[in-house]
Design an enzyme around this catalytic site. Structure first.
Site, PDB file in Angstrom:
ATOM      1  N   CYS A   1     -14.981   2.635   5.008  1.00  0.00           N
ATOM      2  CA  CYS A   1     -14.928   2.985   6.430  1.00  0.00           C
ATOM      3  C   CYS A   1     -16.270   2.757   7.127  1.00  0.00           C
ATOM      4  O   CYS A   1     -16.306   2.409   8.304  1.00  0.00           O
ATOM      5  CB  CYS A   1     -14.510   4.436   6.599  1.00  0.00           C
ATOM      6  SG  CYS A   1     -12.780   4.707   6.221  1.00  0.00           S
TER       7      CYS A   1
ATOM      8  N   ILE B   1     -10.734  10.412   1.812  1.00  0.00           N
ATOM      9  CA  ILE B   1      -9.529  11.149   1.438  1.00  0.00           C
ATOM     10  C   ILE B   1      -9.850  12.220   0.397  1.00  0.00           C
ATOM     11  O   ILE B   1      -9.303  13.329   0.430  1.00  0.00           O
ATOM     12  CB  ILE B   1      -8.467  10.185   0.887  1.00  0.00           C
ATOM     13  CG1 ILE B   1      -8.097   9.144   1.938  1.00  0.00           C
ATOM     14  CG2 ILE B   1      -7.221  10.938   0.431  1.00  0.00           C
ATOM     15  CD1 ILE B   1      -7.423   7.909   1.365  1.00  0.00           C
TER      16      ILE B   1
ATOM     17  N   PHE C   1      -9.880   5.672   7.666  1.00  0.00           N
ATOM     18  CA  PHE C   1     -10.072   6.478   6.465  1.00  0.00           C
ATOM     19  C   PHE C   1      -9.895   5.609   5.230  1.00  0.00           C
ATOM     20  O   PHE C   1      -9.222   4.574   5.245  1.00  0.00           O
ATOM     21  CB  PHE C   1      -9.102   7.669   6.424  1.00  0.00           C
ATOM     22  CG  PHE C   1      -7.638   7.288   6.335  1.00  0.00           C
ATOM     23  CD1 PHE C   1      -7.007   7.174   5.108  1.00  0.00           C
ATOM     24  CD2 PHE C   1      -6.904   7.053   7.490  1.00  0.00           C
ATOM     25  CE1 PHE C   1      -5.664   6.833   5.019  1.00  0.00           C
ATOM     26  CE2 PHE C   1      -5.565   6.708   7.413  1.00  0.00           C
ATOM     27  CZ  PHE C   1      -4.941   6.599   6.178  1.00  0.00           C
ATOM     28  N   CYS C   2     -10.558   6.020   4.143  1.00  0.00           N
ATOM     29  CA  CYS C   2     -10.466   5.327   2.854  1.00  0.00           C
ATOM     30  C   CYS C   2     -10.704   6.359   1.759  1.00  0.00           C
ATOM     31  O   CYS C   2     -10.805   7.556   2.042  1.00  0.00           O
ATOM     32  CB  CYS C   2     -11.452   4.162   2.779  1.00  0.00           C
ATOM     33  SG  CYS C   2     -13.179   4.654   3.018  1.00  0.00           S
ATOM     34  N   THR C   3     -10.819   5.928   0.520  1.00  0.00           N
ATOM     35  CA  THR C   3     -10.873   6.873  -0.604  1.00  0.00           C
ATOM     36  C   THR C   3     -12.065   7.818  -0.526  1.00  0.00           C
ATOM     37  O   THR C   3     -11.912   9.033  -0.570  1.00  0.00           O
ATOM     38  CB  THR C   3     -10.906   6.113  -1.937  1.00  0.00           C
ATOM     39  OG1 THR C   3      -9.816   5.194  -1.983  1.00  0.00           O
ATOM     40  CG2 THR C   3     -10.812   7.076  -3.101  1.00  0.00           C
TER      41      THR C   3
END
Length: 306
Positions: free
Chosen positions: A186, A208, A179-181
């Site tokens: 990703c 996220i 996961f990433c912002t």
């Protein structure tokens, strides 16, 4: 509820092969300026990645125009709001990659992990066989992360392949969730891991930000806030601005309780870095903060950088 002066903020990215990405820069800058849109847009041969902000109708027209100029389908955006403009100017930059992992042979258009909707994310990461990895950089993780996630402790995304090689094994870690912002890191990270032989690689669709927007607080496995790269600093559930600042000197989050401590000085230091900063560094930071304060009093924006 919207207000007349509300600023809409659109975060988006799209992997799309652009035949002549260099030629897109000037018409996109002109379009943004004409609509009073500010923010940052990265353009590379592999696609577009940006966060732009402005009044709702102007932003909508600009995003449509960018897609037309680039010859893409409509841009998939993540929309949030702010009371004031979070960017100081419009920047459109030409890049080798729209998110830099340091290997242009990694192509999410050819190979990418399995996306997981925010509503299905909790069930996935509760699987005891899942290895959960936060793909963001260390200072971003300090603001918040998912419970039980591994922090690769990277300074830049380009360090992620070395983390994988050093820490993970396709024979042992068969199911990985990333996961990433907003999802872009990703996609590249999952493409890299599949190429390295990892069998099942999943990533959070929309990142996220999509999770915080769509998952209620009482159902959430997220802890803390999500750092964003603009003057809002960090967002919480519902994409509301979090009550947290970022230390100018060390990038770490500064919570309200930290601001009451003597080691905290706005624009200079926080409890985490105060003792390690030289007096010369502190003096320089104080002068910069003085200029910022003066700009605020005169109604002008201080355009200095780190």
């Amino acid at each position: 509820m919207t207000t007349q002066n509300q600023i809409d903020i659109a975060a988006f990215y799209m992997f799309h092969a652009l035949a002549d990405h260099v030629a897109l820069r000037e018409p996109i800058i002109a379009l943004c300026k004409a609509n009073d849109i500010k923010g940052l847009l990265l353009i590379a041969a592999e696609g577009l990645n940006g966060t732009l902000a402005g009044k709702a109708d102007a932003l909508k027209a600009t995003l449509s125009g960018i897609a037309e100029i680039a010859g893409t389908s409509p841009l998939p955006i993540k929309l949030s709001h702010a009371a004031t403009q979070p960017f100081r100017r419009i920047k459109v930059r030409l890049k080798t990659e729209i998110v830099t992992i340091g290997d242009t042979s990694i192509d999410p258009l050819k190979q990418v992990g399995t996306t997981v909707e925010p509503e299905d994310w909790n069930a996935l990461i509760n699987d005891p066989e899942i290895v959960l990895i936060d793909v963001r950089n260390g200072f971003e993780v300090d603001f918040g992360t998912f419970r039980g996630a591994i922090d690769p402790e990277t300074v830049s995304f380009g360090e992620f392949p070395a983390f994988v090689k050093r820490t993970l094994n396709p024979e042992q870690h068969r199911k990985v969730a990333l996961f990433c912002t907003g999802g872009i890191r990703c996609e590249k990270a999952s493409s890299h891991m599949l190429r390295e032989g990892f069998e099942e690689v999943y990533h959070l669709k929309g990142g996220i930000l999509a999770y915080l927007e769509r998952i209620k607080l009482h159902d959430s496995l997220w802890e803390g806030s999500c750092f964003v790269f603009d003057e809002r600093v960090a967002l919480g559930h519902g994409l509301n601005v979090a009550n947290v600042r970022q230390c100018f000197s060390c990038d770490r989050p500064v919570k309200p309780a930290d601001m009451l401590l003597p080691e905290y000085e706005e624009g200079v230091s926080c409890p985490a870095c105060h003792a390690g900063l030289s007096e010369v560094r502190k003096a320089s930071a104080r002068e910069r903060q003085r200029q910022v304060n003066l700009s605020g009093k005169t109604g002008k924006q201080h355009l200095g950088t780190r």
